[in-house]
Enzyme design. Structure first.
Site, mmCIF file in Angstrom:
data_model
loop_
_atom_site.group_PDB
_atom_site.id
_atom_site.type_symbol
_atom_site.label_atom_id
_atom_site.label_comp_id
_atom_site.label_asym_id
_atom_site.label_seq_id
_atom_site.Cartn_x
_atom_site.Cartn_y
_atom_site.Cartn_z
ATOM 1 N N CYS A 59 0.763 -1.141 0.371
ATOM 2 C CA CYS A 59 0.344 0.166 -0.045
ATOM 3 C C CYS A 59 0.781 1.225 0.246
ATOM 4 O O CYS A 59 1.912 1.211 0.604
ATOM 5 C CB CYS A 59 -0.316 0.291 1.451
ATOM 6 S SG CYS A 59 -1.649 -1.502 1.263
ATOM 7 N N ARG A 80 5.252 -0.263 -6.136
ATOM 8 C CA ARG A 80 5.186 -0.992 -4.998
ATOM 9 C C ARG A 80 4.129 -2.108 -4.713
ATOM 10 O O ARG A 80 4.600 -3.581 -3.886
ATOM 11 C CB ARG A 80 5.088 -0.368 -3.413
ATOM 12 C CG ARG A 80 6.451 1.006 -3.670
ATOM 13 C CD ARG A 80 5.584 2.006 -2.310
ATOM 14 N NE ARG A 80 4.986 0.934 -1.214
ATOM 15 C CZ ARG A 80 6.056 1.492 -0.582
ATOM 16 N NH1 ARG A 80 7.087 2.088 -0.277
ATOM 17 N NH2 ARG A 80 5.731 0.767 0.792
ATOM 18 N N TRP A 134 -2.889 -3.164 -1.506
ATOM 19 C CA TRP A 134 -2.944 -4.363 -1.943
ATOM 20 C C TRP A 134 -3.251 -4.375 -0.995
ATOM 21 O O TRP A 134 -3.133 -4.708 0.074
ATOM 22 C CB TRP A 134 -1.233 -4.600 -1.438
ATOM 23 C CG TRP A 134 -0.149 -5.156 -2.346
ATOM 24 C CD1 TRP A 134 0.276 -5.951 -2.988
ATOM 25 C CD2 TRP A 134 0.228 -6.589 -1.204
ATOM 26 N NE1 TRP A 134 0.679 -7.123 -3.321
ATOM 27 C CE2 TRP A 134 0.584 -7.988 -1.813
ATOM 28 C CE3 TRP A 134 -0.191 -6.501 0.206
ATOM 29 C CZ2 TRP A 134 1.267 -9.021 -1.336
ATOM 30 C CZ3 TRP A 134 0.376 -8.196 0.497
ATOM 31 C CH2 TRP A 134 0.766 -8.806 -0.272
ATOM 32 N N ASN A 175 -2.192 2.830 5.708
ATOM 33 C CA ASN A 175 -1.919 1.666 5.398
ATOM 34 C C ASN A 175 -1.767 0.539 6.923
ATOM 35 O O ASN A 175 -0.729 1.695 7.665
ATOM 36 C CB ASN A 175 0.292 2.248 4.967
ATOM 37 C CG ASN A 175 0.024 2.447 3.554
ATOM 38 O OD1 ASN A 175 -1.176 2.040 2.817
ATOM 39 N ND2 ASN A 175 0.917 3.115 3.027
ATOM 40 N N GLY A 176 -1.172 0.048 6.967
ATOM 41 C CA GLY A 176 -0.660 -0.813 8.005
ATOM 42 C C GLY A 176 -2.292 -2.176 8.474
ATOM 43 O O GLY A 176 -2.280 -2.155 7.554
ATOM 44 N N GLU A 194 19.752 -17.556 -5.747
ATOM 45 C CA GLU A 194 18.476 -16.148 -6.281
ATOM 46 C C GLU A 194 18.849 -16.094 -8.101
ATOM 47 O O GLU A 194 17.574 -15.184 -7.693
ATOM 48 C CB GLU A 194 20.152 -15.195 -6.147
ATOM 49 C CG GLU A 194 19.409 -13.539 -6.813
ATOM 50 C CD GLU A 194 18.556 -12.945 -5.805
ATOM 51 O OE1 GLU A 194 17.907 -13.326 -4.954
ATOM 52 O OE2 GLU A 194 18.041 -12.007 -6.259
ATOM 53 N N LYS A 208 14.973 -14.952 -8.980
ATOM 54 C CA LYS A 208 14.618 -13.924 -9.881
ATOM 55 C C LYS A 208 13.421 -14.387 -11.494
ATOM 56 O O LYS A 208 12.651 -13.821 -11.477
ATOM 57 C CB LYS A 208 15.662 -13.766 -10.691
ATOM 58 C CG LYS A 208 16.744 -12.553 -10.158
ATOM 59 C CD LYS A 208 16.716 -11.246 -10.159
ATOM 60 C CE LYS A 208 16.047 -11.034 -8.621
ATOM 61 N NZ LYS A 208 15.999 -10.446 -7.634
ATOM 62 N N GLU A 232 10.241 -15.085 -10.149
ATOM 63 C CA GLU A 232 9.078 -13.857 -9.340
ATOM 64 C C GLU A 232 8.406 -12.770 -10.756
ATOM 65 O O GLU A 232 8.019 -12.695 -10.768
ATOM 66 C CB GLU A 232 9.577 -13.004 -8.119
ATOM 67 C CG GLU A 232 11.185 -12.112 -8.996
ATOM 68 C CD GLU A 232 11.599 -11.519 -7.717
ATOM 69 O OE1 GLU A 232 10.983 -10.647 -6.715
ATOM 70 O OE2 GLU A 232 12.817 -11.562 -7.226
ATOM 71 N N HIS A 291 20.355 -35.677 -3.784
ATOM 72 C CA HIS A 291 19.531 -36.523 -2.618
ATOM 73 C C HIS A 291 17.638 -36.217 -3.052
ATOM 74 O O HIS A 291 17.422 -36.290 -2.319
ATOM 75 C CB HIS A 291 19.413 -35.744 -1.189
ATOM 76 C CG HIS A 291 21.051 -36.561 -1.134
ATOM 77 N ND1 HIS A 291 21.231 -37.942 -1.263
ATOM 78 C CD2 HIS A 291 21.791 -35.573 -1.239
ATOM 79 C CE1 HIS A 291 22.427 -37.593 -0.743
ATOM 80 N NE2 HIS A 291 23.779 -36.089 -0.655
ATOM 81 N N LYS A 328 7.119 -4.554 -3.684
ATOM 82 C CA LYS A 328 8.736 -4.379 -3.516
ATOM 83 C C LYS A 328 9.117 -3.734 -2.139
ATOM 84 O O LYS A 328 9.621 -4.413 -1.863
ATOM 85 C CB LYS A 328 8.719 -2.587 -4.444
ATOM 86 C CG LYS A 328 10.185 -2.306 -3.560
ATOM 87 C CD LYS A 328 10.954 -3.267 -5.094
ATOM 88 C CE LYS A 328 12.888 -2.619 -4.748
ATOM 89 N NZ LYS A 328 12.981 -3.405 -5.207
HETATM 90 C C1 AGP Z 1 13.985 -9.426 -4.546
HETATM 91 O O1 AGP Z 1 13.648 -9.767 -5.444
HETATM 92 C C2 AGP Z 1 12.279 -9.634 -4.607
HETATM 93 N N1 AGP Z 1 10.978 -9.125 -4.512
HETATM 94 C C3 AGP Z 1 12.336 -9.621 -2.285
HETATM 95 O O2 AGP Z 1 12.169 -11.188 -2.105
HETATM 96 C C4 AGP Z 1 12.799 -8.708 -1.371
HETATM 97 O O3 AGP Z 1 13.841 -9.092 -0.862
HETATM 98 C C5 AGP Z 1 12.233 -9.040 -0.056
HETATM 99 O O4 AGP Z 1 10.710 -8.832 0.410
HETATM 100 C C6 AGP Z 1 13.080 -8.231 0.801
HETATM 101 O O5 AGP Z 1 13.110 -6.549 0.682
HETATM 102 P P1 AGP Z 1 13.800 -5.497 1.362
HETATM 103 O O6 AGP Z 1 15.579 -5.945 0.822
HETATM 104 O O7 AGP Z 1 13.712 -4.332 0.916
HETATM 105 O O8 AGP Z 1 13.850 -6.513 3.140
#
Ligand code: AGP
Length: 608
Positions: free
Chosen positions: A2, A27, A74, A100-101, A481, A485, A488, A504, A603
Site C-alpha cells: 500500500c 511497490r 495491496w 497503511n498497516g 537467487e 529472479k 518472481e 538426494h 516491492k
Molecule cells: C527481491 O527480488 C524480492 N522482490 C524480495 O524477495 C525482497 O528481496 C524481500 O522482500 C526483502 O526486501 P528488503 O530487502 O526490502 O527487505
C-alpha cells in the site's frame, strides 16, 4: 505494498496526487483511490486496477481542490474492489482517510460501532478507523484521531481530512512509514520518498507514535501525549530523474545496467589504500563493541537473505566469528540466546520489511548489537539499528531486486574485511581482496556487453516451465537467487539447489523438458560441478553453464555456455549473478510478463 500520498497547498492537488501514485506503482497494488477537498465540492474516486484507470475516471469528474489524499492498496483484509479501496469515509461522508498497516482488533471495534449505529461498506480493517474517528469527533480532528488510536492495536500510517475544514491534513504513524515533504507554502506526505522527490527534496520522517498536522502555510509534529516535537528537515540526495527509466524498456533492465555504478558507489571512499582494510563511517560508533563480538547472525528476507547466505561464507573465510543466517520471519520466533557478545546484521533494500524490522526489535530486546545494511536512507530499520551502512545504490524501482543485491554483497565483504583485519586476516590477503573489489565494476561492465548472447539463450529457453539452478559453496546462494529472479518475474517454476544435494532428490525431476542452469566457475568446486553436469546429461537434461572466460572445455559437456570473467573465488558469485538476472529478465520479456510489477508481489513488504 500500500502507498499513501497527500498534498495541501495553493495548487490543484489532483495532478500532484496522481503523479505521486504513479511513482508508487512499483511497490505493487491492486486498486487505487483519491479524495480531494478545498474546491467547489469534495470528491472521491476509487478503482480496481491501475492508476491509469483511476486517472481516466478522475478526468470524467473534472475535480478541483487544494487538499487531498490518495492511496494504492495491496489487499490484505478483503479482495481488491472499489468498496475496499481507500480512501474510506464514515457514515456522514465528511472524514476521508487512507491507511497503511493492519488493525489487529478491528473486528471487536467494528462490532461495537455497529451496535452504536455505524454502517460499514467494505470488508477492510481500515474502515473501522474512520468510523471510530467519526464516533469520537466533536469539533477537533486531532483529538478525535488520538482518542480513536488509543483503542487500536496494530500498525498504521494514516492520513485524513475533514471536509468542514479543508485547510488541514492530519497524519499519524505507528509501525508504517510516513514522510513529510516540505515545500514552499505547500506540504506533501507519502509512505515512500519516491512520491515526493519531484516536488521537494526536503523531508522529515515521522517516528512511531507521532502525529503531524499539515496546512498550506505551516506544519507541526507532536507525540500522542500532545508534546511538541522539533525535527530538522533532511535533504534527499536522489535526483528526481533517478526514478525514471532513462530509455530502458523496464526499470529492472535499467537497474541491472546500473550495477557497475552501484558497486562503485558501495566502494566509494570505503577502502583504505595500502592497508587491505575498509573504512565504514557508519560503524565508527560501535568499533570497540564490534571487536568483542563472538557471534554474528544475519537476518533478512528474499533476495536480501541470499546476500546473507553468501555473507556467511565470506565472514567464515575472513573473520574468526561464528556466523549464523536466518530468515527474519523465523528468527523472531526462535528461542535464541542473544547477548552483548552477539551482533545481528539486518539486510534490507527498503529498510521497511516488517519481518526484518520485527527481528531487529527482538534482537535489541535481548541485548544484541544491531547493525543495518539498508538502501533507503532514513527508513525505519536504518533508524532503529544501533549503527549501520547505507548502500547508496539509488532508488531501486523494479520489484525484483538486482543492483541492491550486488551492492549488499560488496558491502558485506567490506564489513568482513573491517572485522577480519582485527582478527586473523593478513595484510596480503586484505590487499588481494581490496584490489579485486575495485576491479568489479569494470568486470560487470564486460558481462553486460554480453547481454545479447544471454538474450538469445533466454529466448530459446523461454518456453520451458521448469528450471533447476545449481551451484556449490559461494555459488550456492547465487543458484537460489537465480531461481528466485526467474520465478518472481516470469512465473516459471524454478528451484535453486546446492549441487551436492541434487542426487538426494531433485535429480528425479531431470528430463528433456527440465533444463538446468549450472554455475560452474573455475574454482575449488569445478570438478564436482562437472560431475553434476554429466549426471544431468546422462538423463537427457539440458544444461546451460555459467563458466569462466577461457574455459573452452566446458562447452563439450553442456548445451549452452555463458562466459563470465574470472575474479577471486569469494567475489566470483557476484559476477555470476549478472547473467542470471539478465536471463530472468529476457525470459520474462519473451513471455510478455509485467516485469517491473509482477503479479501478487510488492516491492516493500510491510506486513508480516
Ligand atoms: C527481491 O527480488 C524480492 N522482490 C524480495 O524477495 C525482497 O528481496 C524481500 O522482500 C526483502 O526486501 P528488503 O530487502 O526490502 O527487505
Amino acid at each position: 505494498m500500500c502507498g499513501i500520498v497527500c498534498y495541501i497547498g495553493k495548487r490543484d492537488a489532483t495532478p500532484i496526487l496522481l503523479e505521486g501514485l504513479r511513482r508508487l506503482e512499483y511497490r505493487g497494488y491492486d486498486s487505487a483511490g483519491i479524495a480531494v477537498t478545498g474546491g467547489e465540492q469534495p470528491y472521491l474516486v476509487k478503482t480496481v486496477g491501475k492508476v491509469s484507470e483511476l486517472e481516466r475516471r478522475v478526468a470524467e469528474v473534472k475535480p478541483a481542490g487544494t487538499c487531498g489524499i490518495a492511496h494504492t492498496r495491496w489487499a490484505t483484509h478483503g479482495r481488491p474492489s472499489e468498496a475496499n479501496a481507500h480512501p474510506h469515509t464514515g457514515c456522514h461522508g465528511k472524514i476521508y482517510l487512507v491507511h497503511n498497516g493492519i488493525i489487529e482488533n478491528y473486528q471487536e471495534i467494528k462490532d461495537d460501532l455497529i451496535q452504536k449505529g455505524h454502517r460499514f461498506h467494505s470488508e477492510t480493517d481500515t474502515e473501522v478507523l474512520v468510523h471510530l474517528i467519526e464516533e469520537n469527533f466533536r469539533d477537533d480532528l486531532e483529538s478525535a484521531l488520538k482518542k480513536a488510536l488509543s483503542r487500536v492495536q496494530g500498525t498504521f500510517g494514516i492520513a485524513l481530512f475533514h471536509t468542514d475544514d479543508p485547510t488541514k491534513i492530519v497524519l499519524a504513524r505507528r509501525g508504517s512509514p510516513l514522510i513529510l515533504g516540505i515545500g514552499r507554502n505547500e506540504y506533501l506526505a507519502a509512505s515512500d520518498v519516491n512520491a515526493l522527490i519531484r516536488y521537494t527534496n526536503k523531508v522529515i520522517t515521522l517516528n512511531d507514535n507521532e502525529l503531524a498536522v499539515l496546512s498550506a502555510g505551516d506544519y507541526s509534529i507532536s507525540d500522542f501525549q500532545d508534546r511538541k516535537v522539533e525535527r530538522q528537515t533532511e535533504t534527499i540526495e536522489w535526483p528526481a530523474q533517478s526514478a525514471d527509466k532513462k530509455g530502458f524498456e523496464h526499470f529492472m533492465l535499467k537497474e541491472i545496467f546500473e550495477q557497475p555504478e552501484a558497486v562503485q558507489n558501495a566502494l566509494r571512499g570505503r577502502i583504505v589504500d595500502g592497508e587491505g582494510v575498509s573504512r565504514l563511517g557508519g560503524l565508527d560508533s560501535v568499533t570497540e563493541r564490534l571487536k568483542s563480538i563472538k557471534k554474528l547472525i544475519f537476518v533478512s528476507c528474499g533476495t536480501s537473505f541470499h546476500a546473507c547466505l553468501l555473507g556467511r561464507y565470506t565472514f567464515e573465510k575472513l573473520t574468526d566469528l561464528s556466523v549464523e543466517v536466518d530468515l527474519a520471519s523465523e528468527f523472531r520466533y526462535r528461542n535464541l540466546m542473544l547477548d552483548e557478545k552477539t551482533a545481528i546484521i539486518a539486510l534490507s533494500q527498503s529498510g521497511e520489511t516488517a519481518d526484518t524490522l520485527a527481528a531487529v526489535r527482538e534482537a535489541k530486546r535481548k541485548g544484541a548489537l544491531c547493525l543495518g545494511l539498508v538502501n533507503v536512507v532514513g527508513s525505519t530499520i536504518a533508524k532503529e539499528t544501533d549503527a549501520g551502512v547505507y548502500n547508496h545504490a539509488g532508488p531501486e524501482i523494479g520489484v525484483a531486486s538486482t543492483k541492491v543485491f550486488l551492492s549488499q554483497c560488496v558491502i558485506l565483504n567490506l564489513i568482513a574485511l573491517l572485522i577480519g583485519r582485527y582478527q586473523r586476516l593478513s595484510l596480503t590477503e586484505g590487499l588481494l581482496i581490496t584490489r579485486a573489489l575495485k576491479e568489479l565494476p569494470a568486470l560487470i561492465d564486460k558481462i553486460l556487453k554480453n547481454a545479447p548472447r544471454v538474450e538469445e539463450i533466454a529466448r530459446e529457453y523461454a518456453r520451458y516451465e521448469n528450471f533447476l539452478f545449481l551451484g556449490r559453496l559461494y555459488n550456492y546462494p547465487i543458484a537460489l537467487e537465480g531461481a528466485l529472479k526467474l520465478k518472481e518475474i516470469s512465473y516459471v517454476h524454478a528451484e535453486g539447489y546446492a549441487a551436492g544435494e541434487m542426487k538426494h532428490g531433485p535429480i528425479s525431476l531431470i528430463d528433456p523438458d527440465f533444463p538446468t542452469i549450472a554455475l560452474a566457475p573455475r574454482d575449488s568446486t569445478y570438478d564436482k560441478m562437472i560431475n553434476n553436469i554429466q549426471e544431468i546429461k546422462a538423463r537427457d537434461g539440458k544444461v546451460i553453464a555459467v563458466a569462466t572466460q577461457g574455459d573452452e572445455g566446458i562447452a563439450h559437456h553442456v548445451d549452452r555456455v555463458i562466459y563470465v570473467p574470472q575474479t577471486i573465488d569469494i567475489l566470483q558469485p557476484l559476477l555470476n549473478t549478472v547473467p542470471l538476472q539478465l536471463f530472468a529478465y529476457y525470459v520474462a520479456r519473451a513471455r510478455s510478463c509485467a516485469i517491473d510489477k509482477p503479479r501478487n508481489l510488492a516491492k516493500s513488504v510491510t506486513v508480516e
